[in-house]
Design a protein around this motif. Structure first.
Motif, PDB file in Angstrom:
ATOM      1  N   GLY A 209       0.812  -1.200   0.000  1.00 53.50           N
ATOM      2  CA  GLY A 209       0.000   0.000   0.000  1.00 53.50           C
ATOM      3  C   GLY A 209       0.847   1.252   0.000  1.00 53.50           C
ATOM      4  O   GLY A 209       2.078   1.198   0.097  1.00 53.50           O
ATOM      5  N   PRO A 210       0.204   2.423  -0.064  1.00 51.93           N
ATOM      6  CA  PRO A 210       0.975   3.677  -0.134  1.00 51.93           C
ATOM      7  C   PRO A 210       1.778   3.954   1.130  1.00 51.93           C
ATOM      8  O   PRO A 210       2.789   4.653   1.084  1.00 51.93           O
ATOM      9  CB  PRO A 210      -0.114   4.743  -0.353  1.00 51.93           C
ATOM     10  N   ASP A 211       1.347   3.401   2.271  1.00 54.43           N
ATOM     11  CA  ASP A 211       2.052   3.655   3.520  1.00 54.43           C
ATOM     12  C   ASP A 211       3.053   2.561   3.867  1.00 54.43           C
ATOM     13  O   ASP A 211       3.787   2.677   4.850  1.00 54.43           O
ATOM     14  CB  ASP A 211       1.047   3.789   4.678  1.00 54.43           C
ATOM     15  N   ALA A 212       3.097   1.499   3.071  1.00 54.75           N
ATOM     16  CA  ALA A 212       4.001   0.393   3.369  1.00 54.75           C
ATOM     17  C   ALA A 212       5.317   0.611   2.639  1.00 54.75           C
ATOM     18  O   ALA A 212       5.377   1.294   1.620  1.00 54.75           O
ATOM     19  CB  ALA A 212       3.377  -0.925   2.940  1.00 54.75           C
ATOM     20  N   PRO A 213       6.396   0.048   3.166  1.00 53.46           N
ATOM     21  CA  PRO A 213       7.680   0.184   2.473  1.00 53.46           C
ATOM     22  C   PRO A 213       7.628  -0.475   1.107  1.00 53.46           C
ATOM     23  O   PRO A 213       7.012  -1.528   0.926  1.00 53.46           O
ATOM     24  CB  PRO A 213       8.658  -0.538   3.411  1.00 53.46           C
ATOM     25  N   ASP A 214       8.282   0.182   0.148  1.00 50.50           N
ATOM     26  CA  ASP A 214       8.240  -0.309  -1.230  1.00 50.50           C
ATOM     27  C   ASP A 214       9.025  -1.603  -1.354  1.00 50.50           C
ATOM     28  O   ASP A 214      10.044  -1.799  -0.708  1.00 50.50           O
ATOM     29  CB  ASP A 214       8.825   0.756  -2.173  1.00 50.50           C
ATOM     30  N   ALA A 215       8.527  -2.490  -2.224  1.00 53.21           N
ATOM     31  CA  ALA A 215       9.208  -3.755  -2.502  1.00 53.21           C
ATOM     32  C   ALA A 215       9.225  -3.949  -4.001  1.00 53.21           C
ATOM     33  O   ALA A 215       8.197  -3.818  -4.665  1.00 53.21           O
ATOM     34  CB  ALA A 215       8.499  -4.918  -1.814  1.00 53.21           C
ATOM     35  N   SER A 216      10.387  -4.249  -4.560  1.00 53.65           N
ATOM     36  CA  SER A 216      10.503  -4.420  -6.000  1.00 53.65           C
ATOM     37  C   SER A 216       9.890  -5.740  -6.428  1.00 53.65           C
ATOM     38  O   SER A 216       9.667  -6.645  -5.632  1.00 53.65           O
ATOM     39  CB  SER A 216      11.984  -4.366  -6.412  1.00 53.65           C
ATOM     40  N   ASP A 217       9.625  -5.825  -7.748  1.00 53.99           N
ATOM     41  CA  ASP A 217       9.055  -7.060  -8.271  1.00 53.99           C
ATOM     42  C   ASP A 217       9.998  -8.234  -8.062  1.00 53.99           C
ATOM     43  O   ASP A 217       9.555  -9.375  -7.875  1.00 53.99           O
ATOM     44  CB  ASP A 217       8.738  -6.905  -9.750  1.00 53.99           C
ATOM     45  N   SER A 218      11.316  -7.979  -8.128  1.00 51.44           N
ATOM     46  CA  SER A 218      12.276  -9.067  -7.950  1.00 51.44           C
ATOM     47  C   SER A 218      12.208  -9.650  -6.552  1.00 51.44           C
ATOM     48  O   SER A 218      12.569 -10.809  -6.343  1.00 51.44           O
ATOM     49  CB  SER A 218      13.690  -8.560  -8.246  1.00 51.44           C
ATOM     50  N   GLU A 219      11.747  -8.868  -5.575  1.00 50.73           N
ATOM     51  CA  GLU A 219      11.615  -9.373  -4.217  1.00 50.73           C
ATOM     52  C   GLU A 219      10.299 -10.099  -4.014  1.00 50.73           C
ATOM     53  O   GLU A 219      10.211 -10.991  -3.166  1.00 50.73           O
ATOM     54  CB  GLU A 219      11.734  -8.215  -3.225  1.00 50.73           C
ATOM     55  N   ARG A 220       9.272  -9.711  -4.759  1.00 47.58           N
ATOM     56  CA  ARG A 220       7.972 -10.334  -4.585  1.00 47.58           C
ATOM     57  C   ARG A 220       7.782 -11.546  -5.497  1.00 47.58           C
ATOM     58  O   ARG A 220       7.055 -12.464  -5.171  1.00 47.58           O
ATOM     59  CB  ARG A 220       6.862  -9.303  -4.865  1.00 47.58           C
ATOM     60  N   PHE A 221       8.405 -11.540  -6.670  1.00 54.60           N
ATOM     61  CA  PHE A 221       8.281 -12.638  -7.630  1.00 54.60           C
ATOM     62  C   PHE A 221       9.541 -13.498  -7.621  1.00 54.60           C
ATOM     63  O   PHE A 221      10.630 -13.021  -7.298  1.00 54.60           O
ATOM     64  CB  PHE A 221       8.079 -12.095  -9.052  1.00 54.60           C
ATOM     65  N   TYR A 222       9.388 -14.745  -8.004  1.00 53.46           N
ATOM     66  CA  TYR A 222      10.554 -15.566  -8.298  1.00 53.46           C
ATOM     67  C   TYR A 222      10.265 -16.380  -9.552  1.00 53.46           C
ATOM     68  O   TYR A 222       9.126 -16.761  -9.819  1.00 53.46           O
ATOM     69  CB  TYR A 222      10.945 -16.464  -7.127  1.00 53.46           C
ATOM     70  N   GLU A 223      11.322 -16.613 -10.340  1.00 54.89           N
ATOM     71  CA  GLU A 223      11.163 -17.248 -11.641  1.00 54.89           C
ATOM     72  C   GLU A 223      10.865 -18.733 -11.490  1.00 54.89           C
ATOM     73  O   GLU A 223      11.308 -19.382 -10.547  1.00 54.89           O
ATOM     74  CB  GLU A 223      12.430 -17.061 -12.488  1.00 54.89           C
TER      75      GLU A 223
END
Length: 253
Positions: A209-223
């Motif tokens: 969300g807008p108040d949560a720390p940003d996380a890149s796609d590479s951290e949220r996804f895995y191949e």
């Protein structure tokens, strides 16, 4: 009273229309055509009429032969004596009649196939095209959704990204990949998609969300390892399709 011969003649006369209609259509259902019977027959009769008119005019030029309506009416008669006279007349000109029907059957197969290729090649069936409603293949919705066929040639996507939510062990998992090809089943429903460059993540790791720390796609996804990933449509909960067009940035070296 011989009724087999009139039935055979009617079959031969209408067969080019059915062949033409089948080859011209792009239908994703292959098990059975559930179009209203009257619509199927009307279309086939119309195509047969136009095909015979064109071929009769061509045969008059190529073979030097002209259509004899009386002979056809006598062949359709139920009187054996009249049928015998008409059969003798047909036997006398069997060569050009055989060539007429053989060439007509071949043309009924080849010409609509070529027409369908031209329609698809030049995207004449786009929903926004002037003659789109006339050329559109209304029995192939997945074709338009998963190929980008509704775009103009210059705006056609370079590739299509598919995002699908699949439930695994009672947990929703998002798969994202580039669509390579797709297949439909005999009922015309999407059966499976073949994806490349697939990544996955659980839905609980959705975008912050807008108040949560940003996380890149590479951290949220895995191949996902592998060259081709087969995704069955029956196992998906939701499906998202994204058309991607690669363009050069203005001023780029």
């Amino acid at each position: 009273m011989n009724i087999a011969l009139p039935a055979l003649i009617a079959f031969l006369l209408l067969l080019p229309g059915f062949i033409f209609r089948t080859r011209l259509k792009r239908s994703e259902r292959t098990s059975l055509d559930f179009s209203p019977f009257g619509q199927v027959v009307a279309e086939a009769v119309l195509w047969s009429l136009m095909a015979h008119l064109a071929w009769l005019a061509l045969s008059a030029v190529v073979f030097g032969q002209r259509f004899a309506p009386l002979v056809l009416m006598e062949l359709l008669s139920s009187a054996p004596s009249i049928q015998a006279d008409a059969t003798a007349a047909v036997a006398a000109g069997f060569g050009w009649i055989a060539a007429y029907f053989v060439s007509l059957f071949l043309a009924s197969f080849a010409l609509p196939t070529l027409a369908r290729l031209i329609i698809s090649r030049y995207r004449l069936d786009r929903s926004t095209a002037r003659l789109g409603p006339f050329f559109r293949f209304h029995d192939a919705p997945w074709y338009y959704l998963l190929t980008g066929a509704d775009f103009k040639q210059e705006d056609a996507p370079d590739f299509i990204i598919v995002s699908a939510v699949v439930e695994i062990a009672k947990e929703a998992v998002l798969y994202v990949g580039v669509l390579d090809e797709f297949f439909v089943n005999a009922e015309g429903q999407l059966d499976r998609m073949v994806l490349q460059g697939v990544s996955r993540r659980p839905m609980v790791a959705d975008k912050p969300g807008p108040d949560a720390p940003d996380a890149s796609d590479s951290e949220r996804f895995y191949e996902v390892d592998g060259d081709s990933f087969v995704l069955r449509y029956s196992e998906t909960i939701t499906l998202n399709v994204q058309y991607v067009k690669i363009t050069e940035e203005q001023g780029a070296p």
